[in-house]
Design a protein around this motif. Structure first.
Motif, PDB file in Angstrom:
ATOM      1  N   GLY A 133      64.887  -5.143  15.691  1.00 58.40           N
ATOM      2  CA  GLY A 133      65.498  -4.746  14.428  1.00 58.40           C
ATOM      3  C   GLY A 133      65.301  -3.290  14.051  1.00 58.40           C
ATOM      4  O   GLY A 133      65.841  -2.835  13.049  1.00 58.40           O
ATOM      5  N   ARG A 134      64.544  -2.539  14.859  1.00 59.21           N
ATOM      6  CA  ARG A 134      64.335  -1.128  14.531  1.00 59.21           C
ATOM      7  C   ARG A 134      65.566  -0.298  14.878  1.00 59.21           C
ATOM      8  O   ARG A 134      66.296  -0.611  15.799  1.00 59.21           O
ATOM      9  CB  ARG A 134      63.143  -0.544  15.303  1.00 59.21           C
ATOM     10  N   THR A 135      65.767   0.781  14.108  1.00 61.40           N
ATOM     11  CA  THR A 135      66.845   1.714  14.408  1.00 61.40           C
ATOM     12  C   THR A 135      66.424   2.578  15.591  1.00 61.40           C
ATOM     13  O   THR A 135      65.236   2.661  15.933  1.00 61.40           O
ATOM     14  CB  THR A 135      67.155   2.635  13.211  1.00 61.40           C
ATOM     15  N   THR A 136      67.396   3.255  16.179  1.00 61.05           N
ATOM     16  CA  THR A 136      67.056   4.144  17.292  1.00 61.05           C
ATOM     17  C   THR A 136      66.129   5.257  16.827  1.00 61.05           C
ATOM     18  O   THR A 136      65.215   5.651  17.561  1.00 61.05           O
ATOM     19  CB  THR A 136      68.328   4.734  17.930  1.00 61.05           C
ATOM     20  N   ASP A 137      66.312   5.754  15.613  1.00 67.19           N
ATOM     21  CA  ASP A 137      65.413   6.786  15.075  1.00 67.19           C
ATOM     22  C   ASP A 137      63.992   6.244  14.921  1.00 67.19           C
ATOM     23  O   ASP A 137      63.020   6.934  15.232  1.00 67.19           O
ATOM     24  CB  ASP A 137      65.905   7.309  13.726  1.00 67.19           C
TER      25      ASP A 137
ATOM     26  N   ALA B 202      57.482  -4.214   7.795  1.00 65.26           N
ATOM     27  CA  ALA B 202      57.691  -5.115   6.654  1.00 65.26           C
ATOM     28  C   ALA B 202      59.176  -5.356   6.396  1.00 65.26           C
ATOM     29  O   ALA B 202      59.551  -6.408   5.879  1.00 65.26           O
ATOM     30  CB  ALA B 202      57.022  -4.535   5.407  1.00 65.26           C
ATOM     31  N   GLU B 203      60.032  -4.402   6.755  1.00 64.12           N
ATOM     32  CA  GLU B 203      61.478  -4.538   6.540  1.00 64.12           C
ATOM     33  C   GLU B 203      62.171  -5.353   7.636  1.00 64.12           C
ATOM     34  O   GLU B 203      63.268  -5.872   7.423  1.00 64.12           O
ATOM     35  CB  GLU B 203      62.130  -3.153   6.518  1.00 64.12           C
ATOM     36  N   LEU B 204      61.566  -5.452   8.813  1.00 61.00           N
ATOM     37  CA  LEU B 204      62.245  -6.030   9.963  1.00 61.00           C
ATOM     38  C   LEU B 204      62.642  -7.497   9.812  1.00 61.00           C
ATOM     39  O   LEU B 204      63.763  -7.863  10.199  1.00 61.00           O
ATOM     40  CB  LEU B 204      61.404  -5.829  11.226  1.00 61.00           C
ATOM     41  N   PRO B 205      61.809  -8.375   9.248  1.00 55.81           N
ATOM     42  CA  PRO B 205      62.249  -9.772   9.118  1.00 55.81           C
ATOM     43  C   PRO B 205      63.543  -9.923   8.318  1.00 55.81           C
ATOM     44  O   PRO B 205      64.420 -10.700   8.695  1.00 55.81           O
ATOM     45  CB  PRO B 205      61.065 -10.452   8.413  1.00 55.81           C
ATOM     46  N   ALA B 206      63.687  -9.161   7.252  1.00 50.19           N
ATOM     47  CA  ALA B 206      64.911  -9.244   6.443  1.00 50.19           C
ATOM     48  C   ALA B 206      66.112  -8.707   7.226  1.00 50.19           C
ATOM     49  O   ALA B 206      67.206  -9.274   7.151  1.00 50.19           O
ATOM     50  CB  ALA B 206      64.743  -8.460   5.144  1.00 50.19           C
ATOM     51  N   ARG B 207      65.930  -7.639   7.982  1.00 50.37           N
ATOM     52  CA  ARG B 207      67.022  -7.088   8.793  1.00 50.37           C
ATOM     53  C   ARG B 207      67.489  -8.115   9.824  1.00 50.37           C
ATOM     54  O   ARG B 207      68.692  -8.336   9.990  1.00 50.37           O
ATOM     55  CB  ARG B 207      66.566  -5.850   9.560  1.00 50.37           C
TER      56      ARG B 207
ATOM     57  N   GLN C 156      71.303 -12.337  11.777  1.00 50.85           N
ATOM     58  CA  GLN C 156      71.577 -13.711  12.208  1.00 50.85           C
ATOM     59  C   GLN C 156      72.588 -14.372  11.280  1.00 50.85           C
ATOM     60  O   GLN C 156      73.476 -15.096  11.725  1.00 50.85           O
ATOM     61  CB  GLN C 156      70.287 -14.526  12.259  1.00 50.85           C
ATOM     62  N   SER C 157      72.466 -14.111   9.988  1.00 52.54           N
ATOM     63  CA  SER C 157      73.403 -14.681   9.015  1.00 52.54           C
ATOM     64  C   SER C 157      74.807 -14.142   9.259  1.00 52.54           C
ATOM     65  O   SER C 157      75.788 -14.885   9.237  1.00 52.54           O
ATOM     66  CB  SER C 157      72.940 -14.337   7.596  1.00 52.54           C
TER      67      SER C 157
ATOM     68  N   ARG D 156      76.342 -15.779  12.296  1.00 51.55           N
ATOM     69  CA  ARG D 156      76.807 -17.145  12.008  1.00 51.55           C
ATOM     70  C   ARG D 156      78.142 -17.118  11.262  1.00 51.55           C
ATOM     71  O   ARG D 156      79.031 -17.914  11.524  1.00 51.55           O
ATOM     72  CB  ARG D 156      75.770 -17.904  11.182  1.00 51.55           C
ATOM     73  N   ASP D 157      78.266 -16.186  10.312  1.00 52.49           N
ATOM     74  CA  ASP D 157      79.490 -16.094   9.519  1.00 52.49           C
ATOM     75  C   ASP D 157      80.696 -15.657  10.342  1.00 52.49           C
ATOM     76  O   ASP D 157      81.827 -15.952   9.992  1.00 52.49           O
ATOM     77  CB  ASP D 157      79.300 -15.135   8.342  1.00 52.49           C
ATOM     78  N   CYS D 158      80.446 -14.924  11.432  1.00 51.47           N
ATOM     79  CA  CYS D 158      81.530 -14.423  12.267  1.00 51.47           C
ATOM     80  C   CYS D 158      82.045 -15.464  13.253  1.00 51.47           C
ATOM     81  O   CYS D 158      83.048 -15.237  13.908  1.00 51.47           O
ATOM     82  CB  CYS D 158      81.070 -13.177  13.031  1.00 51.47           C
TER      83      CYS D 158
END
Length: 72
Positions: A33-37, A55-60, A65-66, A69-71
């Protein structure tokens, strides 16, 4: 006799799961979930910065995943 001292590198906690697959649309790794930067700065970032990113990664990842699923 000379004494040579070696300093071992400190282990850096990482969210890497070994699935290094970058998604071009978001410039993010689909594994951690990390950005390339963020990946590029990881070893030089402060422990506080790394913890904040982690701390931000689980939400990302949950949002990704959501969206997947929607797609379907």
């Amino acid at each position: 006799m000379a004494i040579i001292t070696f300093t071992l590198p400190v282990a850096i906690e990482s969210p890497c799961v070994g699935v290094c697959a970058l998604e071009a649309a978001r410039s993010r790794c689909t594994g951690c979930g990390r950005t390339t930067d963020e990946i590029a700065r990881w070893t030089s970032g402060t422990p506080e910065w790394r913890r904040a990113v982690m701390a931000e990664l689980p939400a990302r990842l949950a949002a990704d995943q959501s969206l997947a699923r929607d797609c379907k």
